[in-house]
Design a protein around this motif. Sequence first.
Motif, PDB file in Angstrom:
ATOM      1  N   LEU A   1     -31.582   7.339  39.718  1.00 15.32           N
ATOM      2  CA  LEU A   1     -30.912   7.107  38.510  1.00 15.32           C
ATOM      3  C   LEU A   1     -29.525   8.097  38.005  1.00 15.32           C
ATOM      4  CD1 LEU A   1     -31.925   5.599  35.981  1.00 15.32           C
ATOM      5  CD2 LEU A   1     -33.669   7.602  35.842  1.00 15.32           C
ATOM      6  N   GLN A   2     -29.334   9.558  38.788  1.00 13.19           N
ATOM      7  CA  GLN A   2     -28.673  10.287  38.371  1.00 13.19           C
ATOM      8  C   GLN A   2     -26.919   9.017  39.313  1.00 13.19           C
ATOM      9  OE1 GLN A   2     -29.416  13.713  40.612  1.00 13.19           O
ATOM     10  NE2 GLN A   2     -31.333  14.573  38.979  1.00 13.19           N
ATOM     11  N   TYR A   3     -27.188   9.036  40.369  1.00 11.64           N
ATOM     12  CA  TYR A   3     -25.812   8.177  40.918  1.00 11.64           C
ATOM     13  C   TYR A   3     -25.357   7.025  39.520  1.00 11.64           C
ATOM     14  CZ  TYR A   3     -23.180   4.491  43.102  1.00 11.64           C
ATOM     15  OH  TYR A   3     -23.260   3.467  43.369  1.00 11.64           O
ATOM     16  N   ALA A   4     -26.959   6.460  39.372  1.00 17.33           N
ATOM     17  CA  ALA A   4     -26.462   5.643  37.847  1.00 17.33           C
ATOM     18  C   ALA A   4     -25.811   5.657  36.922  1.00 17.33           C
ATOM     19  CB  ALA A   4     -27.722   4.472  37.237  1.00 17.33           C
ATOM     20  N   CYS A   5     -26.064   7.589  36.477  1.00 19.56           N
ATOM     21  CA  CYS A   5     -25.800   8.059  35.214  1.00 19.56           C
ATOM     22  C   CYS A   5     -23.682   8.604  35.799  1.00 19.56           C
ATOM     23  CB  CYS A   5     -26.518   9.233  34.420  1.00 19.56           C
ATOM     24  SG  CYS A   5     -27.866   8.716  34.045  1.00 19.56           S
ATOM     25  N   ARG A   6     -23.398   8.906  36.412  1.00 19.93           N
ATOM     26  CA  ARG A   6     -22.469   9.165  37.004  1.00 19.93           C
ATOM     27  C   ARG A   6     -21.230   8.207  36.987  1.00 19.93           C
ATOM     28  NH1 ARG A   6     -25.488  12.201  41.260  1.00 19.93           N
ATOM     29  NH2 ARG A   6     -25.100  14.619  39.624  1.00 19.93           N
ATOM     30  N   GLN A   7     -22.081   7.029  37.647  1.00 21.11           N
ATOM     31  CA  GLN A   7     -21.087   5.817  37.697  1.00 21.11           C
ATOM     32  C   GLN A   7     -20.579   4.974  36.122  1.00 21.11           C
ATOM     33  OE1 GLN A   7     -19.702   4.346  40.489  1.00 21.11           O
ATOM     34  NE2 GLN A   7     -20.957   6.441  41.612  1.00 21.11           N
ATOM     35  N   LEU A   8     -21.826   5.156  35.897  1.00 19.05           N
ATOM     36  CA  LEU A   8     -21.426   4.523  33.264  1.00 19.05           C
ATOM     37  C   LEU A   8     -20.809   5.912  32.658  1.00 19.05           C
ATOM     38  CD1 LEU A   8     -24.891   3.177  33.364  1.00 19.05           C
ATOM     39  CD2 LEU A   8     -22.738   1.799  33.730  1.00 19.05           C
ATOM     40  N   GLY A   9     -20.420   6.683  33.350  1.00 14.87           N
ATOM     41  CA  GLY A   9     -20.286   8.060  32.845  1.00 14.87           C
ATOM     42  C   GLY A   9     -21.281   8.313  31.465  1.00 14.87           C
TER      43      GLY A   9
ATOM     44  N   ALA B   1     -29.380  12.391  29.689  1.00 18.59           N
ATOM     45  CA  ALA B   1     -30.109  11.966  29.645  1.00 18.59           C
ATOM     46  C   ALA B   1     -31.202  11.369  30.531  1.00 18.59           C
ATOM     47  CB  ALA B   1     -29.381  10.450  29.571  1.00 18.59           C
ATOM     48  N   ILE B   2     -31.746  11.737  31.322  1.00 23.20           N
ATOM     49  CA  ILE B   2     -33.036  11.609  31.986  1.00 23.20           C
ATOM     50  C   ILE B   2     -34.105  12.541  31.686  1.00 23.20           C
ATOM     51  CG2 ILE B   2     -33.843  11.303  34.459  1.00 23.20           C
ATOM     52  CD1 ILE B   2     -30.429  10.761  35.637  1.00 23.20           C
ATOM     53  N   LYS B   3     -34.695  11.757  31.606  1.00 21.91           N
ATOM     54  CA  LYS B   3     -36.431  12.614  31.082  1.00 21.91           C
ATOM     55  C   LYS B   3     -37.258  12.422  32.489  1.00 21.91           C
ATOM     56  CE  LYS B   3     -34.066  13.517  27.119  1.00 21.91           C
ATOM     57  NZ  LYS B   3     -33.442  14.936  27.310  1.00 21.91           N
ATOM     58  N   ILE B   4     -37.474  13.845  32.940  1.00 20.96           N
ATOM     59  CA  ILE B   4     -38.746  13.914  33.820  1.00 20.96           C
ATOM     60  C   ILE B   4     -40.099  14.083  32.883  1.00 20.96           C
ATOM     61  CG2 ILE B   4     -39.127  15.314  36.022  1.00 20.96           C
ATOM     62  CD1 ILE B   4     -37.113  13.430  36.261  1.00 20.96           C
ATOM     63  N   ILE B   5     -40.611  13.058  33.411  1.00 19.33           N
ATOM     64  CA  ILE B   5     -42.312  13.135  32.705  1.00 19.33           C
ATOM     65  C   ILE B   5     -43.276  13.993  33.585  1.00 19.33           C
ATOM     66  CG2 ILE B   5     -43.962  12.080  31.435  1.00 19.33           C
ATOM     67  CD1 ILE B   5     -41.382  11.809  30.102  1.00 19.33           C
ATOM     68  N   PRO B   6     -43.983  14.761  33.224  1.00 18.24           N
ATOM     69  CA  PRO B   6     -44.779  15.965  34.232  1.00 18.24           C
ATOM     70  C   PRO B   6     -45.740  14.381  34.960  1.00 18.24           C
ATOM     71  CG  PRO B   6     -45.050  16.919  32.676  1.00 18.24           C
ATOM     72  CD  PRO B   6     -44.260  15.527  32.459  1.00 18.24           C
ATOM     73  N   GLU B   7     -46.563  14.824  35.786  1.00 23.59           N
ATOM     74  CA  GLU B   7     -47.674  13.342  36.312  1.00 23.59           C
ATOM     75  C   GLU B   7     -49.415  13.832  35.649  1.00 23.59           C
ATOM     76  OE1 GLU B   7     -49.558  15.869  39.859  1.00 23.59           O
ATOM     77  OE2 GLU B   7     -48.450  14.369  40.270  1.00 23.59           O
ATOM     78  N   ASN B   8     -50.461  12.899  35.631  1.00 20.68           N
ATOM     79  CA  ASN B   8     -51.561  13.503  35.060  1.00 20.68           C
ATOM     80  C   ASN B   8     -52.672  13.938  36.198  1.00 20.68           C
ATOM     81  OD1 ASN B   8     -54.311  12.594  34.957  1.00 20.68           O
ATOM     82  ND2 ASN B   8     -53.536  11.731  33.132  1.00 20.68           N
ATOM     83  N   SER B   9     -52.823  15.341  35.836  1.00 16.78           N
ATOM     84  CA  SER B   9     -53.680  15.708  37.465  1.00 16.78           C
ATOM     85  C   SER B   9     -54.214  15.396  37.787  1.00 16.78           C
ATOM     86  CB  SER B   9     -53.819  17.263  35.901  1.00 16.78           C
ATOM     87  OG  SER B   9     -55.262  17.123  35.261  1.00 16.78           O
ATOM     88  N   GLN B  10     -55.165  13.943  36.483  1.00 16.61           N
ATOM     89  CA  GLN B  10     -56.783  13.020  37.960  1.00 16.61           C
ATOM     90  C   GLN B  10     -55.990  12.621  38.396  1.00 16.61           C
ATOM     91  OE1 GLN B  10     -59.382  11.727  34.051  1.00 16.61           O
ATOM     92  NE2 GLN B  10     -60.562  11.471  35.842  1.00 16.61           N
ATOM     93  N   PHE B  11     -55.289  11.072  37.847  1.00 13.81           N
ATOM     94  CA  PHE B  11     -54.600  10.925  38.615  1.00 13.81           C
ATOM     95  C   PHE B  11     -53.257  10.716  39.818  1.00 13.81           C
ATOM     96  CE2 PHE B  11     -57.318   9.078  35.128  1.00 13.81           C
ATOM     97  CZ  PHE B  11     -58.346   8.112  35.850  1.00 13.81           C
TER      98      PHE B  11
END
Length: 808
Positions: free
Chosen positions: A188-196, A201-211
């Motif tokens: 996804l970072q590669y795509a952002c660099r290619q498109l300027g 803009a990339i948001k990392i969403i934490p995981e659910n501790s149970q699943f």
Amino acid sequence: IRSGLAELELRSSQVLQRLENVKVSTTPPGSGHERDEQDGQTDGVEKSIDDFQLPSEHRVPSDILKSLEQLVAYTDSDDDAEFPLPALDDVSHLALISHSIVAYLSHLDRQQLLRVTNSISGDATRWLGTLFHFNNPASSFHADNADAVLRTVRLAIVARCPGYLEGGIPALAQPTFYISENTTPVRLQYACRQLGIPLDAIKIIPENSQFGTMDIALLQKQIQLDVTSNRTPLLVVADIGASLCGYIDNLLRLRDVCKANNMWLHASGHGLAALVCAQQQGHVEDVLHSMALNLGSWLGVPSLPIVLLHRPLQNSALSAFESDPILSRRLNALSLWTSLQALGQKAIAERLHVAFQTCSILFEIASKCEGVRVLSHTPGAQTGASLSDIIQSPFNVQALFDAAAPVVAYQFDGSTTIPLGGGSGSAIPERETDGQKPLEKVNNASYFDRLNSWLGQILQRDCPNFDFEVIEHPTHGSCIRYCPLELGLGEQPPSSENLESFAQSLEAHVDILRATIKHKARFMHLVERSDVLRLVPLPEWAGMGGVRFVPDGWESLLTDQAKTELNKLNIDLVEALKSTDNAFSLGEGTDGLICVRFGMVTHETEVEELLDLVVTVGKSVQENSRVLDTMSEIVKKGIEAVTADLQRESEEKLWQEGILRHVPVVGRVFNWWSPPAKESGIKGRSLNLTQGVVESTENIYKYHMQMTGATAHQLPANRSPPTPMVQTPVAAPASPPVFPTVEPADPENNQQEQPPPPPPDQGEGAAATPTQNHVDHARSVSQSSGASSSMAEPKPKPVPIGSAINNN
């Protein structure tokens, strides 16, 4: 004569067959005699310059291919397989030939090329839509996953802002993309660099501790926060088995979130292959906007493109780009078009079903093994149904992905309660009263990482049909991962016999790990209580541990010389221990000092006996080293005594014979007029280590053997050898040695007494009887000298200068 595609296929097959049969070689390319003959007798400078230039003369294709074979065959390692390239099956062979045909077909007339390209890519797209239950899909074909993600981002932007292709980024206000923390954001970072687009803009969403999946509540919270900040939520990337542990995001809930916020939902991962196994009709396009398919990895067929299936978009600029047969690269679908037909729908579904079944069996084996913790997605965790039941039920995309586990990741963590003592239960409370506790991973994470690394290497060796890999999990540390959907060229999922062998190997080696951590706590406790053993930390060692044998008083005197002696002592200790048990090996601590390493142990191992053996052998080696030190000291003093004796005897010989004998020219005349005695030369010296005495060597040269009491019977009539003429005790180098005497020419000024002959009543044997130690021997020599001065015997006659007395 036009050869056509048949001739191209034949020649391509011949080249592939030649490369397939190439064997590894340690000869560098271009170092053979043929090149020397072609280049002639040129100097080394001209050759080095020509090597960087294109040859002036043309080369025939056979020579060029031979150079390629030499380049492929060369290796500088002795551990490589016999053949550098894997064997090809029929499907893989056809897929590779298709790449040659693509290059050939690209020279068709443009209209003809467009017709062929549309037909091939259209067929492949329809077949994949049927296999993966994606009705009326559009498609694109890519060389890798990064290009597929770049294409997905463009589709998401066009779907949200149709004028993007003409107006560019200003037409879209601050887009944002959402991805789970379990999935790598590199593509996804590669795509952002290619498109300027900025990387924030990339948001990392934490995981659910149970699943272990993306936390939907946190995703919704982040979306609301971005909307408040005047950003445009654009894309959500769902993880369907793409992470290390094969977690499956909840697609149905993600669909609802994306639908509510007008976002594009893209899915990637090995779990998508489960869609082929479903036997009932379904519509996955109702849940997803696009998905990336890595069929080359799933089927073990080389060089198949990454396929992006997505909902068709009505956009004139996008359609114009896709209609170009060269720019769209849709002709690359030829290898996929040929491979799908060569395999057939039934064979593809069977291969993928076997892969998921293998993961389910491995998950069950690992989860039942005591002390092993499974970290990957549990098959049927939410529904409790097996994959075989789900694929025959009505199509349910979330239940299908939940039942299919594409990855098995596990590690040994000793999670069960393991008693410290082996044998009777009465020993456990006794040892626990010493303050010992079971070895736990929470306090020994690095050590358990080494244990898992050892287990992974053992399984790779014992189970070659499983492509196990040891990975570093960001939370759990080292673990072992298996994914049957990451197949290499020509690889197939393991058979049932391989699964049984894996179960036996895993149980046997995990049992060794359980025994090792059980005994390690006792081992550390006993070493800490020992007076001569010291615990040595070994950061890279997975065995029970390391100890160093340190004699009393050495720790306070660890100079450089003392460290050298301590290393030598422990090296000798390891060599002695290896002769009794292979569990011992030589190690080196972080302080650079040598230590004894203990390997893996079993439940029957007695730690106390092993440590007692180390102490016993260590003390024995220490005593032996003391004996060697004493012996070396004796030899050193013996050499000093011999040097002093020989120098003294040389000086006395000079004075006894007279200086004239040693004057050039005059000495030769004097020796002719008065020849010297034959045995008047300087006697050599030998060191008797048994008695600690330096002796003259006249007996050795006379009888051609080293004379001792054990060899006395070898003389005629069992006579004992005469006493050496010179004997010097090593332990008392200050005592004067006894030399044979000669009378000088002047009897009145220079007279010396000779050693007396043996008494008549004792005989020769009694006079030459060896003593048992150098002290008694020295005493006997001095007593005989004293006796010679007090006995009432006539003094020996003086002899002229140049003559000598022979006492033998």
